[in-house]
Design a protein around this motif. Structure first.
Motif, PDB file in Angstrom:
ATOM      1  N   ARG A 126       0.977  -1.101   0.011  1.00  0.00           N
ATOM      2  CA  ARG A 126       0.024  -0.027  -0.007  1.00  0.00           C
ATOM      3  C   ARG A 126       0.809   1.212  -0.136  1.00  0.00           C
ATOM      4  O   ARG A 126       0.403   2.376  -0.282  1.00  0.00           O
ATOM      5  N   TYR A 131       2.032   0.850  -6.819  1.00  0.00           N
ATOM      6  CA  TYR A 131       0.748   0.200  -6.313  1.00  0.00           C
ATOM      7  C   TYR A 131      -0.083   1.646  -5.857  1.00  0.00           C
ATOM      8  O   TYR A 131      -1.351   1.643  -5.967  1.00  0.00           O
ATOM      9  N   VAL A 132       0.497   2.769  -5.343  1.00  0.00           N
ATOM     10  CA  VAL A 132      -0.244   3.897  -5.016  1.00  0.00           C
ATOM     11  C   VAL A 132      -0.757   4.550  -6.363  1.00  0.00           C
ATOM     12  O   VAL A 132      -1.939   5.232  -6.310  1.00  0.00           O
ATOM     13  N   LYS A 135      -3.830   2.488  -7.572  1.00  0.00           N
ATOM     14  CA  LYS A 135      -4.735   2.820  -6.757  1.00  0.00           C
ATOM     15  C   LYS A 135      -5.610   3.842  -7.043  1.00  0.00           C
ATOM     16  O   LYS A 135      -6.668   4.064  -7.255  1.00  0.00           O
ATOM     17  N   ASP A 139      -9.447   4.240  -8.454  1.00  0.00           N
ATOM     18  CA  ASP A 139     -10.088   5.254  -7.879  1.00  0.00           C
ATOM     19  C   ASP A 139     -10.801   6.460  -8.800  1.00  0.00           C
ATOM     20  O   ASP A 139     -11.891   6.962  -8.538  1.00  0.00           O
ATOM     21  N   ALA A 178      -3.743  -6.654  -1.416  1.00  0.00           N
ATOM     22  CA  ALA A 178      -3.730  -5.672  -2.541  1.00  0.00           C
ATOM     23  C   ALA A 178      -5.000  -5.788  -3.113  1.00  0.00           C
ATOM     24  O   ALA A 178      -5.772  -4.691  -3.600  1.00  0.00           O
ATOM     25  N   THR A 179      -5.519  -6.909  -3.469  1.00  0.00           N
ATOM     26  CA  THR A 179      -6.903  -6.983  -4.211  1.00  0.00           C
ATOM     27  C   THR A 179      -8.008  -6.157  -3.236  1.00  0.00           C
ATOM     28  O   THR A 179      -8.711  -5.332  -4.021  1.00  0.00           O
ATOM     29  N   TRP A 181      -7.575  -3.881  -1.107  1.00  0.00           N
ATOM     30  CA  TRP A 181      -7.271  -2.418  -1.275  1.00  0.00           C
ATOM     31  C   TRP A 181      -7.533  -1.758  -2.377  1.00  0.00           C
ATOM     32  O   TRP A 181      -8.234  -0.577  -2.644  1.00  0.00           O
ATOM     33  N   LEU A 182      -6.998  -2.357  -3.552  1.00  0.00           N
ATOM     34  CA  LEU A 182      -7.240  -1.791  -4.953  1.00  0.00           C
ATOM     35  C   LEU A 182      -8.460  -1.762  -5.378  1.00  0.00           C
ATOM     36  O   LEU A 182      -9.032  -0.763  -6.090  1.00  0.00           O
TER      37      LEU A 182
END
Length: 340
Positions: A126, A131-132, A135, A139, A178-179, A181-182
């Protein structure tokens, strides 16, 4: 104003955190370390003015300890977390929160009794820059609704103690978080497909495997886990959406790519990180710094005890799917208001 941190566990990850806090993290210092192997604890703390213990409880009670970083093996986490709660100490706990969902649920219940959050779980992806960005892209909605994630998680080789179950609960657990969160969705079922094992895998290790997640938002996620690929550490994720796709971990940022002429012929090649400590070094730095900054402000951010519980529940379903070859539903308890 420097936060005194007790680091519990000084193996590979714990020793790296001791180094990080001492040399890289601002606003914090190592106040104590603990490891059952006293020589290893002393080696990790060499050159640092801090208390060295073999008993985690003694380290938590050492003078100047304001917070705890838990990097011991998973089965020891629950006792250390509860001891930290008794002392009101904020905790950054490396994954897993606990090895089993029942233990993680006990941690969630203990935090509820306290009436406040104290735990951040070390799902460092995260905090990884790639990854950021992924994401933020998902979003933002410019690619439409995410339909699938294609993930690859590869290690050059596995340690001697690595088991088939650990493919899920020690490695794929990162893709679990990750799943969630993403996508902002819960995983509802797990299926595991097992091809013929690689001839380079240890005899008792069923490696590689393909793990499939279904989510409550209708997405499907596939994870290739291959811990004896032979060539390095590689983590990739491609999000396939309604109006396009985006992929991270392809190597452009975290590896050096070289184009050159060899023997009169053009060549293209590069480097692949050897392990997670190298690949996610920046993410670990950002994670610990964010935890320290939040602790100074009296708050907890990032993945918490509920996320640790959800990951443990999905992992348990994944291990059952490994053993049975069946699609296994994930059964989650009702999410408490403390983690809303």
């Amino acid at each position: 104003m420097s936060l005194g941190i007790a680091v519990i566990g000084t193996g590979k990850m714990g020793a790296d955190h001791v180094r990080r806090i001492h040399r890289t993290t601002s606003g914090a210092h190592v106040a104590a370390v603990a490891d059952p192997d006293e020589a290893r604890a002393k080696e990790a703390a060499a050159g640092i003015d801090c208390a060295v213990h073999t008993d985690p409880a003694a380290a938590l009670s050492a003078p100047g300890v304001d917070a705890v970083l838990v990097a011991s093996p998973g089965p020891a986490h629950e006792a250390t977390l509860l001891a930290a709660f008794d002392r009101g100490l904020p905790v950054l706990c490396e994954k897993p929160l606990t090895p089993d969902a029942a233990g993680a649920a006990r941690i969630v219940a203990a935090e509820q009794r306290l009436g406040r959050r104290l735990v951040q779980v070390g799902f460092m992806r995260r905090y990884d820059s790639e990854y950021v960005r992924l994401k933020a892209l998902l979003d933002g909605g410019s690619l439409g609704r995410p339909l699938m994630l294609h993930c690859r998680h590869r290690n050059a080789s596995s340690p001697s103690f690595f088991t088939t179950e650990m493919l899920v609960n020690d490695s794929v657990v990162h893709e679990v978080d990750a799943t969630r969160w993403l996508l902002g969705q819960e995983i509802t079922a797990v299926t595991v497909l097992r091809p013929a094992p690689s001839s380079y895998a240890p005899p008792a290790l069923a490696d590689p495997q393909l793990v499939l997640f279904e989510t409550d938002g209708g997405a499907v996620v596939d994870v290739e886990i291959f811990v004896n690929c032979g060539f390095g550490y590689q983590v990739r994720c491609e999000a396939v959406c309604e109006r396009g796709s985006a992929e991270i971990g392809t190597g452009q940022e975290h590896a050096l790519t070289v184009q050159s002429a060899v023997d009169g012929r053009g060549r293209r090649g590069g480097e692949i990180p050897p392990d997670y400590v190298v690949r996610f070094a920046d993410a670990y730095d950002r994670q610990v710094q964010a935890w320290v900054d939040a602790t100074h402000e009296g708050r907890v951010e990032g993945p918490g005890a509920w996320d640790g519980y959800a990951a443990a529940a999905v992992s348990e379903a994944g291990v059952r799917a490994q053993r049975t070859g069946e699609r296994v539903p994930v059964l989650l308890r009702e999410r408490p208001a403390l983690y809303a």
